[in-house]
Design a protein around this motif. Sequence first.
Motif, PDB file in Angstrom:
ATOM      1  N   UNK A  81       0.815  -1.219   0.000  1.00 16.57           N
ATOM      2  CA  UNK A  81       0.000   0.000   0.000  1.00 16.57           C
ATOM      3  C   UNK A  81       0.852   1.275   0.000  1.00 16.57           C
ATOM      4  N   UNK A  82       2.172   1.081  -0.247  1.00 17.06           N
ATOM      5  CA  UNK A  82       3.092   2.224  -0.309  1.00 17.06           C
ATOM      6  C   UNK A  82       3.062   3.071   0.962  1.00 17.06           C
ATOM      7  N   UNK A  83       3.011   2.370   2.091  1.00 16.41           N
ATOM      8  CA  UNK A  83       2.999   3.026   3.401  1.00 16.41           C
ATOM      9  C   UNK A  83       4.238   2.593   4.175  1.00 16.41           C
ATOM     10  N   UNK A  84       4.832   3.515   4.886  1.00 18.75           N
ATOM     11  CA  UNK A  84       5.917   3.194   5.806  1.00 18.75           C
ATOM     12  C   UNK A  84       5.377   3.247   7.224  1.00 18.75           C
ATOM     13  N   UNK A  85       5.438   2.118   7.911  1.00 19.97           N
ATOM     14  CA  UNK A  85       4.967   2.084   9.292  1.00 19.97           C
ATOM     15  C   UNK A  85       6.011   2.746  10.188  1.00 19.97           C
ATOM     16  N   UNK A  86       5.596   3.769  10.883  1.00 20.24           N
ATOM     17  CA  UNK A  86       6.506   4.513  11.743  1.00 20.24           C
ATOM     18  C   UNK A  86       6.226   4.191  13.206  1.00 20.24           C
ATOM     19  N   UNK A  87       7.205   3.591  13.861  1.00 19.37           N
ATOM     20  CA  UNK A  87       7.034   3.192  15.255  1.00 19.37           C
ATOM     21  C   UNK A  87       6.666   4.374  16.143  1.00 19.37           C
ATOM     22  N   UNK A  88       7.282   5.523  15.903  1.00 21.89           N
ATOM     23  CA  UNK A  88       7.030   6.688  16.754  1.00 21.89           C
ATOM     24  C   UNK A  88       5.598   7.204  16.624  1.00 21.89           C
ATOM     25  N   UNK A  89       4.920   6.828  15.550  1.00 22.80           N
ATOM     26  CA  UNK A  89       3.526   7.245  15.368  1.00 22.80           C
ATOM     27  C   UNK A  89       2.572   6.366  16.172  1.00 22.80           C
ATOM     28  N   UNK A  90       3.029   5.174  16.553  1.00 26.02           N
ATOM     29  CA  UNK A  90       2.167   4.216  17.252  1.00 26.02           C
ATOM     30  C   UNK A  90       2.246   4.500  18.750  1.00 26.02           C
ATOM     31  N   UNK A  91       1.385   5.371  19.211  1.00 25.10           N
ATOM     32  CA  UNK A  91       1.359   5.791  20.607  1.00 25.10           C
ATOM     33  C   UNK A  91       0.047   5.363  21.254  1.00 25.10           C
ATOM     34  N   UNK A  92       0.136   4.791  22.432  1.00 29.57           N
ATOM     35  CA  UNK A  92      -1.061   4.352  23.144  1.00 29.57           C
ATOM     36  C   UNK A  92      -2.007   5.531  23.370  1.00 29.57           C
ATOM     37  N   UNK A  93      -3.299   5.317  23.193  1.00 35.88           N
ATOM     38  CA  UNK A  93      -4.260   6.404  23.395  1.00 35.88           C
ATOM     39  C   UNK A  93      -4.285   6.865  24.842  1.00 35.88           C
TER      40      UNK A  93
END
Length: 214
Positions: A81-93
């Motif tokens: 899907x031409x997406x780069x998964x960024x760990x820093x974007x994955x923040x617990x709500x």
Amino acid sequence: MKEIHKIFITGIGTEVGKTIVSAIFAQALKADYWKPIQCGDLQNSDTKKVSSMIQNEKSRFHPETYRLHHPLSPHAAARLENITLKKEKIQAPSTSNHLIIEGAGGLLVPLSERYTIADLIQTDYKVILVSRHYLGSINHTLLSLNYLKEINIAKIGLIFNGKAQSSTENIIREHCKFPLIGRLNEEDYLNITIIKNYANIWQKTILKWLENQS
């Protein structure tokens, strides 16, 4: 002020019962639920499944950080899907409630060339490892537990999924020494009543485990 617990539900592989266990924990603790990454089946996502299986006045269901259309490992689905998964974007709500966090597949499922699911586990998280009985599950379970220890995760509980097999379970517990929280039986179907029954049965053990991990 009560302690707020973040509990990361992982497994020894795919289709081992993480979503069901997440629902039981969310019901037992009236906790919030969050799945950071959903790969495939977006119309019937794990978030939707959990929300349909629990019933209480407190639990909230937080949106996934990434929703990927392909039922593949996150890194492969994202690449398509031409997406780069960024760990820093994955923040617990942000929440004032307990939070159940469901991983994707096992601990070393890749997010990218650099990161895996295990990299989403923060030092303040408690971890539940779901082990489903099949040929090879002892090896997969012990490898998973040893890896958690290697990355300095010590607040761990076990769930066994399947009919009791003492030879399998005893050797796992002899090697790992982590507490057994409960057993998920082979159910013909699942609904709110069954999830509530498990939640009621496991609740005291879950609360005692959390108290011991504080």
